[in-house]
Write an enzyme that holds these catalytic residues in place. Sequence first.
Site, PDB file in Angstrom:
ATOM      1  N   VAL A  94       0.872  -1.183   0.000  1.00 38.23           N
ATOM      2  CA  VAL A  94       0.000   0.000   0.000  1.00 38.23           C
ATOM      3  C   VAL A  94       0.905   1.228   0.000  1.00 38.23           C
ATOM      4  O   VAL A  94       1.899   1.281   0.753  1.00 38.23           O
ATOM      5  CB  VAL A  94      -0.935  -0.009   1.240  1.00 38.23           C
ATOM      6  CG1 VAL A  94      -1.697   1.305   1.340  1.00 38.23           C
ATOM      7  CG2 VAL A  94      -1.907  -1.183   1.171  1.00 38.23           C
ATOM      8  N   GLY A 102      -6.902   0.949   6.308  1.00 42.78           N
ATOM      9  CA  GLY A 102      -7.624  -0.310   6.110  1.00 42.78           C
ATOM     10  C   GLY A 102      -7.431  -0.960   4.748  1.00 42.78           C
ATOM     11  O   GLY A 102      -7.990  -2.026   4.497  1.00 42.78           O
ATOM     12  N   LEU A 103      -6.640  -0.343   3.869  1.00 43.89           N
ATOM     13  CA  LEU A 103      -6.512  -0.904   2.518  1.00 43.89           C
ATOM     14  C   LEU A 103      -5.714  -2.205   2.523  1.00 43.89           C
ATOM     15  O   LEU A 103      -6.036  -3.144   1.790  1.00 43.89           O
ATOM     16  CB  LEU A 103      -5.879   0.126   1.579  1.00 43.89           C
ATOM     17  CG  LEU A 103      -6.654   1.448   1.433  1.00 43.89           C
ATOM     18  CD1 LEU A 103      -5.928   2.389   0.475  1.00 43.89           C
ATOM     19  CD2 LEU A 103      -8.082   1.196   0.964  1.00 43.89           C
ATOM     20  N   GLU A 126       5.335 -14.922   3.562  1.00 42.54           N
ATOM     21  CA  GLU A 126       6.712 -14.756   4.030  1.00 42.54           C
ATOM     22  C   GLU A 126       6.888 -13.287   4.363  1.00 42.54           C
ATOM     23  O   GLU A 126       6.478 -12.441   3.568  1.00 42.54           O
ATOM     24  CB  GLU A 126       7.595 -15.108   2.847  1.00 42.54           C
ATOM     25  CG  GLU A 126       8.976 -15.512   3.108  1.00 42.54           C
ATOM     26  CD  GLU A 126       9.525 -15.960   1.765  1.00 42.54           C
ATOM     27  OE1 GLU A 126       9.531 -17.160   1.503  1.00 42.54           O
ATOM     28  OE2 GLU A 126       9.902 -15.073   0.975  1.00 42.54           O
ATOM     29  N   TYR A 138      -0.858  -9.283   9.831  1.00 37.96           N
ATOM     30  CA  TYR A 138      -1.082 -10.710   9.583  1.00 37.96           C
ATOM     31  C   TYR A 138      -1.592 -11.412  10.846  1.00 37.96           C
ATOM     32  O   TYR A 138      -2.488 -12.255  10.777  1.00 37.96           O
ATOM     33  CB  TYR A 138       0.214 -11.375   9.099  1.00 37.96           C
ATOM     34  CG  TYR A 138       0.791 -10.745   7.849  1.00 37.96           C
ATOM     35  CD1 TYR A 138      -0.041 -10.216   6.865  1.00 37.96           C
ATOM     36  CD2 TYR A 138       2.164 -10.662   7.648  1.00 37.96           C
ATOM     37  CE1 TYR A 138       0.483  -9.633   5.724  1.00 37.96           C
ATOM     38  CE2 TYR A 138       2.700 -10.079   6.510  1.00 37.96           C
ATOM     39  CZ  TYR A 138       1.851  -9.565   5.552  1.00 37.96           C
ATOM     40  OH  TYR A 138       2.372  -8.978   4.433  1.00 37.96           O
TER      41      TYR A 138
HETATM   42  C1  LIG Z   1       1.878  -3.877   5.400  1.00 33.41           C
HETATM   43  C2  LIG Z   1       0.950  -2.947   4.608  1.00 33.41           C
HETATM   44  C3  LIG Z   1       0.514  -3.624   3.324  1.00 33.41           C
HETATM   45  C4  LIG Z   1      -0.280  -2.632   5.466  1.00 33.41           C
HETATM   46  O1  LIG Z   1      -1.132  -1.798   4.711  1.00 33.41           O
HETATM   47  P1  LIG Z   1      -2.079  -0.713   5.415  1.00 33.41           P
HETATM   48  O2  LIG Z   1      -3.018  -0.223   4.380  1.00 33.41           O
HETATM   49  O3  LIG Z   1      -1.280   0.277   6.145  1.00 33.41           O
HETATM   50  O4  LIG Z   1      -2.837  -1.653   6.444  1.00 33.41           O
HETATM   51  P2  LIG Z   1      -4.125  -1.309   7.308  1.00 33.41           P
HETATM   52  O5  LIG Z   1      -4.421   0.151   7.284  1.00 33.41           O
HETATM   53  O6  LIG Z   1      -5.190  -2.245   6.862  1.00 33.41           O
HETATM   54  O7  LIG Z   1      -3.606  -1.676   8.740  1.00 33.41           O
HETATM   55  C5  LIG Z   1      -3.769  -2.952   9.222  1.00 33.41           C
HETATM   56  C6  LIG Z   1      -2.883  -3.226  10.410  1.00 33.41           C
HETATM   57  O8  LIG Z   1      -1.536  -3.290  10.005  1.00 33.41           O
HETATM   58  C7  LIG Z   1      -0.719  -2.992  11.119  1.00 33.41           C
HETATM   59  N1  LIG Z   1       0.192  -1.954  10.686  1.00 33.41           N
HETATM   60  C8  LIG Z   1       0.277  -1.476   9.438  1.00 33.41           C
HETATM   61  N2  LIG Z   1       1.296  -0.596   9.382  1.00 33.41           N
HETATM   62  C9  LIG Z   1       1.835  -0.532  10.606  1.00 33.41           C
HETATM   63  C10 LIG Z   1       2.925   0.173  11.182  1.00 33.41           C
HETATM   64  N3  LIG Z   1       3.676   1.014  10.463  1.00 33.41           N
HETATM   65  N4  LIG Z   1       3.217  -0.032  12.470  1.00 33.41           N
HETATM   66  C11 LIG Z   1       2.477  -0.879  13.208  1.00 33.41           C
HETATM   67  N5  LIG Z   1       1.436  -1.567  12.725  1.00 33.41           N
HETATM   68  C12 LIG Z   1       1.124  -1.396  11.440  1.00 33.41           C
HETATM   69  C13 LIG Z   1      -1.636  -2.625  12.253  1.00 33.41           C
HETATM   70  O9  LIG Z   1      -1.865  -3.794  13.003  1.00 33.41           O
HETATM   71  C14 LIG Z   1      -2.898  -2.233  11.520  1.00 33.41           C
HETATM   72  O10 LIG Z   1      -3.996  -2.455  12.301  1.00 33.41           O
HETATM   73  P3  LIG Z   1      -4.653  -1.239  13.136  1.00 33.41           P
HETATM   74  O11 LIG Z   1      -5.007  -0.182  12.141  1.00 33.41           O
HETATM   75  O12 LIG Z   1      -5.822  -1.884  13.778  1.00 33.41           O
HETATM   76  O13 LIG Z   1      -3.593  -0.778  14.085  1.00 33.41           O
HETATM   77  C15 LIG Z   1       1.644  -1.599   4.300  1.00 33.41           C
HETATM   78  O14 LIG Z   1       2.096  -1.053   5.508  1.00 33.41           O
HETATM   79  C16 LIG Z   1       2.799  -1.700   3.341  1.00 33.41           C
HETATM   80  O15 LIG Z   1       2.605  -1.687   2.118  1.00 33.41           O
HETATM   81  N6  LIG Z   1       4.033  -1.757   3.869  1.00 33.41           N
HETATM   82  C17 LIG Z   1       5.214  -1.762   3.025  1.00 33.41           C
HETATM   83  C18 LIG Z   1       5.296  -3.010   2.181  1.00 33.41           C
HETATM   84  C19 LIG Z   1       5.292  -4.242   3.048  1.00 33.41           C
HETATM   85  O16 LIG Z   1       5.950  -4.297   4.071  1.00 33.41           O
HETATM   86  N7  LIG Z   1       4.543  -5.267   2.585  1.00 33.41           N
HETATM   87  C20 LIG Z   1       4.456  -6.521   3.275  1.00 33.41           C
HETATM   88  C21 LIG Z   1       5.549  -7.422   2.825  1.00 33.41           C
HETATM   89  S1  LIG Z   1       5.434  -9.000   3.638  1.00 33.41           S
END
Ligand SMILES: CC(C)(COP(=O)(O)OP(=O)(O)OC[C@H]1O[C@@H](n2cnc3c(N)ncnc32)[C@H](O)[C@@H]1OP(=O)(O)O)[C@@H](O)C(=O)NCCC(=O)NCCS
Length: 179
Positions: A94, A102-103, A126, A138
Amino acid sequence: MSAVPDEPAVRLRPMVVEDLPEVMALERRLFPHDAWPEQFFLDELDHTQGERATRRYWVLTEPVADDPRTDERLLGYVGMMCVLPLADVQTIAVAPEAQGRGLGTRLLRLVVDTAAVWGAEQVLLEVRADNDGAQALYTREGFTHIHTRRRYYPDGTDALIMQKPLTDLNAPSSASQLR
Ligand SMILES: CC(C)(COP(=O)(O)OP(=O)(O)OC[C@H]1O[C@@H](n2cnc3c(N)ncnc32)[C@H](O)[C@@H]1OP(=O)(O)O)[C@@H](O)C(=O)NCCC(=O)NCCS
């Protein structure tokens, strides 16, 4: 399970080859040390075609009104591989400016739900041991850490394998119940 806020302007659709310039730009921003090469995405998209497809890739976009070159902006993407009985989250991302609304949850649930429809018994993924944010997502979505690949990444960081069962693997199958 918490609800994901509905964002009517956000559009979910299958990833197509024309998305790759934006996908690659986001990929390089989010994974500066281990971004997938474009050819990897092309190969993955090849596997989304036909009756024997083993992959699904989606993008989330939102409309843009102020750019004559395009009418939508990429917010995120996710990829699934499913070779029964296993499904894998191949990638999930994202855009930094769209995170925390929430995306990521929506994309992950899309993979899990699709894997269930395809008949997978479990979903695997992974994640870097130092990626606390993704691991929190996750874990909240029912994945547990089942294995560690030591020093898996080029910089020496471990990879955690996480799993979410989609069926009770100890339950008798419907076939054995018939006997
Ligand atoms: C991981 C990722 C896909 C999450 O996407 P997102 O849109 O931010 O996720 P959400 O808004 O649905 O958040 C879901 C949960 O993720 C966790 N989370 C996401 N980013 C976080 C952060 N920086 N620190 C702590 N928790 C985090 C929290 O548990 C959150 O739940 P909450 O809102 O109830 O606290 C995004 O942060 C991302 O693209 N990160 C970089 C790429 C990456 O690491 N991909 C995964 C490779 S395995």
